[in-house]
Design a protein around this motif. Sequence first.
Motif, PDB file in Angstrom:
ATOM      1  N   VAL A   1       0.830  -1.206   0.000  1.00 15.12           N
ATOM      2  CA  VAL A   1       0.000   0.000   0.000  1.00 15.12           C
ATOM      3  C   VAL A   1       0.866   1.259   0.000  1.00 15.12           C
ATOM      4  N   ASP A   2       0.661   2.107  -1.001  1.00 15.35           N
ATOM      5  CA  ASP A   2       1.444   3.341  -1.094  1.00 15.35           C
ATOM      6  C   ASP A   2       0.854   4.451  -0.231  1.00 15.35           C
ATOM      7  N   GLU A   3      -0.468   4.531  -0.170  1.00 14.43           N
ATOM      8  CA  GLU A   3      -1.126   5.559   0.636  1.00 14.43           C
ATOM      9  C   GLU A   3      -2.287   4.922   1.401  1.00 14.43           C
ATOM     10  N   LYS A   4      -2.085   4.707   2.685  1.00 15.86           N
ATOM     11  CA  LYS A   4      -3.083   4.022   3.506  1.00 15.86           C
ATOM     12  C   LYS A   4      -4.412   4.777   3.575  1.00 15.86           C
ATOM     13  N   LYS A   5      -4.359   6.098   3.377  1.00 19.33           N
ATOM     14  CA  LYS A   5      -5.579   6.896   3.465  1.00 19.33           C
ATOM     15  C   LYS A   5      -6.606   6.495   2.412  1.00 19.33           C
ATOM     16  N   HIS A   6      -6.151   5.812   1.341  1.00 18.26           N
ATOM     17  CA  HIS A   6      -7.065   5.436   0.263  1.00 18.26           C
ATOM     18  C   HIS A   6      -7.646   4.029   0.433  1.00 18.26           C
ATOM     19  N   LEU A   7      -7.258   3.339   1.496  1.00 11.21           N
ATOM     20  CA  LEU A   7      -7.751   1.975   1.685  1.00 11.21           C
ATOM     21  C   LEU A   7      -9.275   1.909   1.791  1.00 11.21           C
ATOM     22  N   ASN A   8      -9.885   2.968   2.353  1.00  3.67           N
ATOM     23  CA  ASN A   8     -11.345   2.969   2.502  1.00  3.67           C
ATOM     24  C   ASN A   8     -12.063   3.367   1.210  1.00  3.67           C
ATOM     25  N   GLU A   9     -11.307   3.558   0.123  1.00  2.00           N
ATOM     26  CA  GLU A   9     -11.913   3.912  -1.161  1.00  2.00           C
ATOM     27  C   GLU A   9     -11.965   2.721  -2.114  1.00  2.00           C
ATOM     28  N   LYS A  10     -11.855   1.526  -1.578  1.00  2.00           N
ATOM     29  CA  LYS A  10     -11.850   0.323  -2.408  1.00  2.00           C
ATOM     30  C   LYS A  10     -13.074   0.276  -3.325  1.00  2.00           C
ATOM     31  N   PRO A  11     -12.854   0.138  -4.636  1.00  2.84           N
ATOM     32  CA  PRO A  11     -13.995   0.057  -5.562  1.00  2.84           C
ATOM     33  C   PRO A  11     -14.690  -1.297  -5.458  1.00  2.84           C
ATOM     34  N   ASP A  12     -15.931  -1.349  -5.907  1.00  3.71           N
ATOM     35  CA  ASP A  12     -16.732  -2.569  -5.775  1.00  3.71           C
ATOM     36  C   ASP A  12     -16.184  -3.734  -6.592  1.00  3.71           C
ATOM     37  N   PHE A  13     -15.452  -3.448  -7.681  1.00  2.74           N
ATOM     38  CA  PHE A  13     -14.985  -4.547  -8.522  1.00  2.74           C
ATOM     39  C   PHE A  13     -13.823  -5.318  -7.875  1.00  2.74           C
ATOM     40  N   ILE A  14     -13.283  -4.813  -6.778  1.00  2.20           N
ATOM     41  CA  ILE A  14     -12.272  -5.547  -6.014  1.00  2.20           C
ATOM     42  C   ILE A  14     -12.931  -6.101  -4.757  1.00  2.20           C
ATOM     43  N   SER A  15     -12.859  -7.403  -4.577  1.00  4.43           N
ATOM     44  CA  SER A  15     -13.545  -8.052  -3.456  1.00  4.43           C
ATOM     45  C   SER A  15     -12.919  -7.668  -2.116  1.00  4.43           C
TER      46      SER A  15
END
Length: 272
Positions: free
Chosen positions: A45-59
């Motif tokens: 993970v390069d930027e942990k702040k974006h972990l909660n932005e996971k798109p629906d196409f990734i399980s």
Amino acid sequence: MNKILFITNRLPFPKTDGRKNILSQYCEQIKEIYPDCSIVNLSFVDEKKHLNEKPDFISKVIELDPPHFFEKIYNVVIHSFIRRKWPIQVAVYYSRSTHHRIKKIIEHEKPDFIFYDMVRLAEYIVQCESQTIMSYDDLLSLRYKRQLQWIKYTPSLLGSFAYKLPKVIRPLFNMKYFQSLLLKFESYLLVKYEVEVAEVFDKLIFTSPKEAKEFQLLTTHPVCMGIPMVFETKNRMDKRSIDKNKIVFVGKMDIPHNISAVLYFTTRSGLK
């Protein structure tokens, strides 16, 4: 297809640069073709702040641990400088414990396909029944050779890769003499490495179809494909006035070769 693992050297989202865009594109298109499949992202993970932005196409996203400081130093000294086996970027990404963890995840998930993002992750290959895919992006050895020709237009070699290296050595990468030596050395290691790792993967992917064809001729690999980035123009074209005296460069500006390209163009053309 039931499941595919994407092992990436950064999060494939949000779409803030070219590489993230094309990784997201791969995932989206796979999901369109196989709606019931599961896509699992194993990511440094390069930027942990974006972990909660996971798109629906990734399980789901599983965060991978990078090597610690002393393991990076060991890898670079032993595998890059002494053995001349691994390119430096491979050395600073490889962690023995993370490799073991990836093996365990693969045993648990039992994926149909495993996708590896760029040659810097090639050492994480796991021999299993899954089909393995190496996404080269570009031939980095060729990119570095070209960059070496225009080294004076390169303010830094690190770009967004800086955070992967120990802070104490980062200033060296702003010295032109050191930049030239490093590019020559890394390109030399990559020329051999890019060809050698091709043999252990079932399928190879490039962004450029032309580069894929040339690499297939070089390696005689049976499956070598070029899949360029798609830009969807539907419902995105706006009518607007055009200023014929303006040029727009679309590219992420913390990437060395993008910076070099803009500086080269503006210097040679006399633009400011």
